[in-house]
Design a protein around this motif. Structure first.
Motif, mmCIF file in Angstrom:
data_model
loop_
_atom_site.group_PDB
_atom_site.id
_atom_site.type_symbol
_atom_site.label_atom_id
_atom_site.label_comp_id
_atom_site.label_asym_id
_atom_site.label_seq_id
_atom_site.Cartn_x
_atom_site.Cartn_y
_atom_site.Cartn_z
ATOM 1 N N GLN A 13 -7.507 1.915 30.891
ATOM 2 C CA GLN A 13 -8.879 2.126 31.322
ATOM 3 C C GLN A 13 -9.451 3.422 30.755
ATOM 4 O O GLN A 13 -8.713 4.325 30.353
ATOM 5 C CB GLN A 13 -8.948 2.156 32.852
ATOM 6 C CG GLN A 13 -8.712 0.812 33.507
ATOM 7 C CD GLN A 13 -8.937 0.859 35.010
ATOM 8 O OE1 GLN A 13 -8.822 1.909 35.634
ATOM 9 N NE2 GLN A 13 -9.274 -0.287 35.592
ATOM 10 N N PHE A 14 -10.768 3.494 30.749
ATOM 11 C CA PHE A 14 -11.477 4.701 30.324
ATOM 12 C C PHE A 14 -10.915 5.917 31.060
ATOM 13 O O PHE A 14 -10.738 5.894 32.266
ATOM 14 C CB PHE A 14 -12.970 4.540 30.614
ATOM 15 C CG PHE A 14 -13.787 5.749 30.288
ATOM 16 C CD1 PHE A 14 -14.081 6.694 31.251
ATOM 17 C CD2 PHE A 14 -14.278 5.942 29.014
ATOM 18 C CE1 PHE A 14 -14.841 7.807 30.958
ATOM 19 C CE2 PHE A 14 -15.046 7.049 28.697
ATOM 20 C CZ PHE A 14 -15.325 7.986 29.684
ATOM 21 N N LYS A 85 -11.273 6.843 25.373
ATOM 22 C CA LYS A 85 -12.623 6.301 25.446
ATOM 23 C C LYS A 85 -12.640 4.915 24.809
ATOM 24 O O LYS A 85 -11.783 4.611 23.965
ATOM 25 C CB LYS A 85 -13.591 7.203 24.678
ATOM 26 C CG LYS A 85 -13.571 8.663 25.082
ATOM 27 C CD LYS A 85 -14.448 9.483 24.156
ATOM 28 C CE LYS A 85 -14.413 10.960 24.499
ATOM 29 N NZ LYS A 85 -15.263 11.770 23.584
ATOM 30 N N PRO A 86 -13.611 4.091 25.159
ATOM 31 C CA PRO A 86 -13.692 2.768 24.529
ATOM 32 C C PRO A 86 -13.755 2.851 22.998
ATOM 33 O O PRO A 86 -13.215 1.971 22.315
ATOM 34 C CB PRO A 86 -14.980 2.189 25.114
ATOM 35 C CG PRO A 86 -15.087 2.837 26.449
ATOM 36 C CD PRO A 86 -14.586 4.244 26.245
ATOM 37 N N THR A 89 -10.647 2.412 20.826
ATOM 38 C CA THR A 89 -10.057 1.090 20.647
ATOM 39 C C THR A 89 -9.897 0.771 19.170
ATOM 40 O O THR A 89 -10.852 0.850 18.393
ATOM 41 C CB THR A 89 -10.936 0.009 21.316
ATOM 42 O OG1 THR A 89 -10.944 0.228 22.730
ATOM 43 C CG2 THR A 89 -10.407 -1.382 21.015
ATOM 44 N N THR A 111 -6.311 -0.648 23.267
ATOM 45 C CA THR A 111 -7.593 -1.118 23.791
ATOM 46 C C THR A 111 -7.956 -0.310 25.024
ATOM 47 O O THR A 111 -7.166 -0.225 25.965
ATOM 48 C CB THR A 111 -7.532 -2.611 24.155
ATOM 49 O OG1 THR A 111 -7.150 -3.363 22.991
ATOM 50 C CG2 THR A 111 -8.881 -3.103 24.635
ATOM 51 N N SER A 113 -10.669 0.015 28.006
ATOM 52 C CA SER A 113 -11.744 -0.690 28.701
ATOM 53 C C SER A 113 -12.668 0.307 29.392
ATOM 54 O O SER A 113 -12.234 1.352 29.864
ATOM 55 C CB SER A 113 -11.162 -1.665 29.724
ATOM 56 O OG SER A 113 -10.432 -0.959 30.715
ATOM 57 N N SER A 114 -13.940 -0.059 29.458
ATOM 58 C CA SER A 114 -14.931 0.849 30.065
ATOM 59 C C SER A 114 -15.103 0.584 31.540
ATOM 60 O O SER A 114 -14.591 -0.386 32.080
ATOM 61 C CB SER A 114 -16.266 0.679 29.355
ATOM 62 O OG SER A 114 -16.699 -0.657 29.408
#
Length: 114
Positions: A13-14, A85-86, A89, A111, A113-114
């Motif tokens: 996650q972010f 941060k996204p 990715t 990856t 995610s935001s």
């Protein structure tokens, strides 16, 4: 030649963290520097961080203060990624630079995610 195997990618996650590892084998005595590059969909591969055999380190501006490259011997290099941060990715590739060229790993997906 040098063979490189990356590990440690995944989904986060972010604001989260991941640690990538790259294990080198083969002609490791010929390595002058190792580093991490990344390639996002539709974009060119870009430098993330490098570390020379003498310990000199270089970071892309976009990751300074968040990512840390390190090594524990001539065979293994790490990339600690914090505050992800996204836009981080991408597929992350390990690279070994020799006098006669470069060797690349297969890549590991990161990856965020935001």
């Amino acid at each position: 030649q040098v063979q490189l195997v990356e590990s440690g990618g995944g989904l986060v996650q972010f604001g989260g963290s991941l640690r990538l590892s790259c294990a080198a084998s083969g002609s490791i005595f010929s390595i002058n520097a190792m580093g991490w590059y990344r390639q996002a969909p539709g974009k060119q591969r870009e430098l993330v961080a490098t570390i020379t055999s003498g310990g000199s380190i270089n970071y892309a501006d976009s990751v300074k203060g968040r990512f840390t490259i390190s090594r524990d011997n001539a065979k293994t290099v790490y990339l600690q990624m914090n505050s992800l941060k996204p836009e981080d990715t991408a597929v992350y590739y390990c690279c070994a630079a020799r006098v006669r060229g470069r060797d690349w790993g297969q890549g590991t997906q990161v990856t965020v995610s935001s």
